[in-house]
Design a protein around this motif. Sequence first.
Motif, PDB file in Angstrom:
ATOM      1  N   LEU A  16       0.826  -1.214   0.000  1.00  0.00           N
ATOM      2  CA  LEU A  16       0.000   0.000   0.000  1.00  0.00           C
ATOM      3  C   LEU A  16       0.857   1.260   0.000  1.00  0.00           C
ATOM      4  O   LEU A  16       0.558   2.221  -0.730  1.00  0.00           O
ATOM      5  N   ALA A  17       1.920   1.262   0.784  1.00  0.00           N
ATOM      6  CA  ALA A  17       2.759   2.461   0.882  1.00  0.00           C
ATOM      7  C   ALA A  17       3.515   2.716  -0.420  1.00  0.00           C
ATOM      8  O   ALA A  17       3.409   3.809  -1.003  1.00  0.00           O
ATOM      9  N   VAL A  18       4.265   1.732  -0.878  1.00  0.00           N
ATOM     10  CA  VAL A  18       5.112   1.927  -2.052  1.00  0.00           C
ATOM     11  C   VAL A  18       4.279   2.179  -3.308  1.00  0.00           C
ATOM     12  O   VAL A  18       4.497   3.149  -4.040  1.00  0.00           O
ATOM     13  N   TRP A  19       3.300   1.316  -3.552  1.00  0.00           N
ATOM     14  CA  TRP A  19       2.516   1.447  -4.776  1.00  0.00           C
ATOM     15  C   TRP A  19       1.496   2.563  -4.686  1.00  0.00           C
ATOM     16  O   TRP A  19       1.119   3.144  -5.705  1.00  0.00           O
ATOM     17  N   GLY A  20       1.050   2.883  -3.479  1.00  0.00           N
ATOM     18  CA  GLY A  20       0.174   4.041  -3.325  1.00  0.00           C
ATOM     19  C   GLY A  20       0.883   5.320  -3.734  1.00  0.00           C
ATOM     20  O   GLY A  20       0.332   6.152  -4.466  1.00  0.00           O
ATOM     21  N   ILE A  21       2.131   5.462  -3.302  1.00  0.00           N
ATOM     22  CA  ILE A  21       2.931   6.633  -3.681  1.00  0.00           C
ATOM     23  C   ILE A  21       3.196   6.628  -5.187  1.00  0.00           C
ATOM     24  O   ILE A  21       3.041   7.646  -5.864  1.00  0.00           O
ATOM     25  N   TYR A  22       3.571   5.469  -5.719  1.00  0.00           N
ATOM     26  CA  TYR A  22       3.868   5.374  -7.150  1.00  0.00           C
ATOM     27  C   TYR A  22       2.654   5.774  -7.984  1.00  0.00           C
ATOM     28  O   TYR A  22       2.751   6.604  -8.887  1.00  0.00           O
ATOM     29  N   PHE A  23       1.496   5.185  -7.683  1.00  0.00           N
ATOM     30  CA  PHE A  23       0.313   5.480  -8.489  1.00  0.00           C
ATOM     31  C   PHE A  23      -0.212   6.889  -8.230  1.00  0.00           C
ATOM     32  O   PHE A  23      -0.830   7.481  -9.119  1.00  0.00           O
ATOM     33  N   ALA A  24       0.049   7.463  -7.064  1.00  0.00           N
ATOM     34  CA  ALA A  24      -0.330   8.860  -6.825  1.00  0.00           C
ATOM     35  C   ALA A  24       0.464   9.778  -7.756  1.00  0.00           C
ATOM     36  O   ALA A  24      -0.101  10.707  -8.347  1.00  0.00           O
ATOM     37  N   PHE A  25       1.777   9.531  -7.893  1.00  0.00           N
ATOM     38  CA  PHE A  25       2.585  10.326  -8.830  1.00  0.00           C
ATOM     39  C   PHE A  25       2.127  10.113 -10.271  1.00  0.00           C
ATOM     40  O   PHE A  25       2.041  11.056 -11.048  1.00  0.00           O
ATOM     41  N   LEU A  26       1.816   8.870 -10.608  1.00  0.00           N
ATOM     42  CA  LEU A  26       1.361   8.574 -11.959  1.00  0.00           C
ATOM     43  C   LEU A  26       0.037   9.276 -12.259  1.00  0.00           C
ATOM     44  O   LEU A  26      -0.114   9.909 -13.306  1.00  0.00           O
ATOM     45  N   LEU A  27      -0.892   9.195 -11.343  1.00  0.00           N
ATOM     46  CA  LEU A  27      -2.195   9.827 -11.556  1.00  0.00           C
ATOM     47  C   LEU A  27      -2.098  11.350 -11.569  1.00  0.00           C
ATOM     48  O   LEU A  27      -2.827  12.014 -12.301  1.00  0.00           O
ATOM     49  N   SER A  28      -1.173  11.910 -10.784  1.00  0.00           N
ATOM     50  CA  SER A  28      -1.008  13.368 -10.811  1.00  0.00           C
ATOM     51  C   SER A  28      -0.455  13.817 -12.164  1.00  0.00           C
ATOM     52  O   SER A  28      -0.820  14.875 -12.667  1.00  0.00           O
ATOM     53  N   ALA A  29       0.412  12.997 -12.758  1.00  0.00           N
ATOM     54  CA  ALA A  29       0.931  13.335 -14.090  1.00  0.00           C
ATOM     55  C   ALA A  29      -0.179  13.259 -15.128  1.00  0.00           C
ATOM     56  O   ALA A  29      -0.291  14.124 -15.994  1.00  0.00           O
ATOM     57  N   VAL A  30      -1.016  12.247 -15.027  1.00  0.00           N
ATOM     58  CA  VAL A  30      -2.135  12.102 -15.970  1.00  0.00           C
ATOM     59  C   VAL A  30      -3.123  13.258 -15.790  1.00  0.00           C
ATOM     60  O   VAL A  30      -3.598  13.835 -16.763  1.00  0.00           O
ATOM     61  N   ALA A  31      -3.416  13.612 -14.535  1.00  0.00           N
ATOM     62  CA  ALA A  31      -4.369  14.693 -14.261  1.00  0.00           C
ATOM     63  C   ALA A  31      -3.860  16.041 -14.758  1.00  0.00           C
ATOM     64  O   ALA A  31      -4.654  16.895 -15.159  1.00  0.00           O
ATOM     65  N   SER A  32      -2.535  16.223 -14.754  1.00  0.00           N
ATOM     66  CA  SER A  32      -1.985  17.492 -15.220  1.00  0.00           C
ATOM     67  C   SER A  32      -1.828  17.536 -16.742  1.00  0.00           C
ATOM     68  O   SER A  32      -1.362  18.530 -17.279  1.00  0.00           O
ATOM     69  N   GLY A  33      -2.192  16.436 -17.404  1.00  0.00           N
ATOM     70  CA  GLY A  33      -2.130  16.409 -18.854  1.00  0.00           C
ATOM     71  C   GLY A  33      -0.805  15.947 -19.422  1.00  0.00           C
ATOM     72  O   GLY A  33      -0.639  15.863 -20.628  1.00  0.00           O
ATOM     73  N   ARG A  34       0.165  15.665 -18.565  1.00  0.00           N
ATOM     74  CA  ARG A  34       1.467  15.216 -19.055  1.00  0.00           C
ATOM     75  C   ARG A  34       1.430  13.752 -19.486  1.00  0.00           C
ATOM     76  O   ARG A  34       2.089  13.377 -20.427  1.00  0.00           O
ATOM     77  N   GLY A  35       0.712  12.943 -18.767  1.00  0.00           N
ATOM     78  CA  GLY A  35       0.654  11.519 -19.069  1.00  0.00           C
ATOM     79  C   GLY A  35       1.902  10.806 -18.603  1.00  0.00           C
ATOM     80  O   GLY A  35       2.902  11.429 -18.251  1.00  0.00           O
ATOM     81  N   PRO A  36       1.868   9.488 -18.617  1.00  0.00           N
ATOM     82  CA  PRO A  36       3.043   8.728 -18.191  1.00  0.00           C
ATOM     83  C   PRO A  36       4.190   8.879 -19.180  1.00  0.00           C
ATOM     84  O   PRO A  36       3.970   9.012 -20.381  1.00  0.00           O
ATOM     85  N   ASP A  37       5.409   8.867 -18.662  1.00  0.00           N
ATOM     86  CA  ASP A  37       6.585   8.961 -19.519  1.00  0.00           C
ATOM     87  C   ASP A  37       7.609   7.923 -19.060  1.00  0.00           C
ATOM     88  O   ASP A  37       7.321   7.087 -18.216  1.00  0.00           O
ATOM     89  N   HIS A  38       8.814   7.999 -19.605  1.00  0.00           N
ATOM     90  CA  HIS A  38       9.854   7.027 -19.257  1.00  0.00           C
ATOM     91  C   HIS A  38      10.243   7.112 -17.789  1.00  0.00           C
ATOM     92  O   HIS A  38      10.636   6.113 -17.195  1.00  0.00           O
ATOM     93  N   GLY A  39      10.114   8.278 -17.217  1.00  0.00           N
ATOM     94  CA  GLY A  39      10.421   8.440 -15.798  1.00  0.00           C
ATOM     95  C   GLY A  39       9.506   7.592 -14.920  1.00  0.00           C
ATOM     96  O   GLY A  39       9.935   7.088 -13.882  1.00  0.00           O
ATOM     97  N   HIS A  40       8.276   7.431 -15.357  1.00  0.00           N
ATOM     98  CA  HIS A  40       7.354   6.605 -14.580  1.00  0.00           C
ATOM     99  C   HIS A  40       7.724   5.130 -14.676  1.00  0.00           C
ATOM    100  O   HIS A  40       7.535   4.373 -13.727  1.00  0.00           O
ATOM    101  N   MET A  41       8.268   4.720 -15.812  1.00  0.00           N
ATOM    102  CA  MET A  41       8.711   3.333 -15.937  1.00  0.00           C
ATOM    103  C   MET A  41       9.945   3.099 -15.070  1.00  0.00           C
ATOM    104  O   MET A  41      10.066   2.072 -14.411  1.00  0.00           O
ATOM    105  N   ILE A  42      10.837   4.065 -15.024  1.00  0.00           N
ATOM    106  CA  ILE A  42      11.997   3.962 -14.137  1.00  0.00           C
ATOM    107  C   ILE A  42      11.514   3.945 -12.689  1.00  0.00           C
ATOM    108  O   ILE A  42      12.013   3.167 -11.867  1.00  0.00           O
ATOM    109  N   GLY A  43      10.522   4.774 -12.394  1.00  0.00           N
ATOM    110  CA  GLY A  43       9.933   4.778 -11.057  1.00  0.00           C
ATOM    111  C   GLY A  43       9.317   3.438 -10.705  1.00  0.00           C
ATOM    112  O   GLY A  43       9.359   3.006  -9.554  1.00  0.00           O
ATOM    113  N   PHE A  44       8.751   2.753 -11.700  1.00  0.00           N
ATOM    114  CA  PHE A  44       8.189   1.428 -11.480  1.00  0.00           C
ATOM    115  C   PHE A  44       9.270   0.471 -10.989  1.00  0.00           C
ATOM    116  O   PHE A  44       9.085  -0.238  -9.990  1.00  0.00           O
TER     117      PHE A  44
END
Length: 142
Positions: A16-44
Amino acid sequence: MPFKEKIAWISVITTLAVWGIYFAFLLSAVASGRGPDHGHMIGFFGAVVIQVLLIIVASVITAATAPKDASAGSDERDKAIARGSSAIAYPVLLSGVVLVAASMHLGLTAPGMAYGIMAAIVIAEVVHYGAQIVFYRSGRHG
């Protein structure tokens, strides 16, 4: 508290802690219109490493505080709980994967589907370990 229940608690909390933080960053990028990028895959990959390290450290500490419990094998109750929790988590995983596959008709891109499948796996793991905890706490055996 049985050692296997402690491991289930460690697993659900770190997941919950690790993936909650990861998906929160991912969803914030999507909400801001940037969408997922290579940084999110590295974050994965970083999230995978962090969770593995957290589980290893917490498991070693837990085993060191109760070595007798840690070295005990699985009894019939533990095996029944493992089967029961898997029986609950597997349909959750399949449902998540089917929903992600169906989302392609709503315009979800291939990377979005990949992140959706990752989310389905994480949710199924939380359900799996959560069910184990419920079974141990309630005295049910799966």
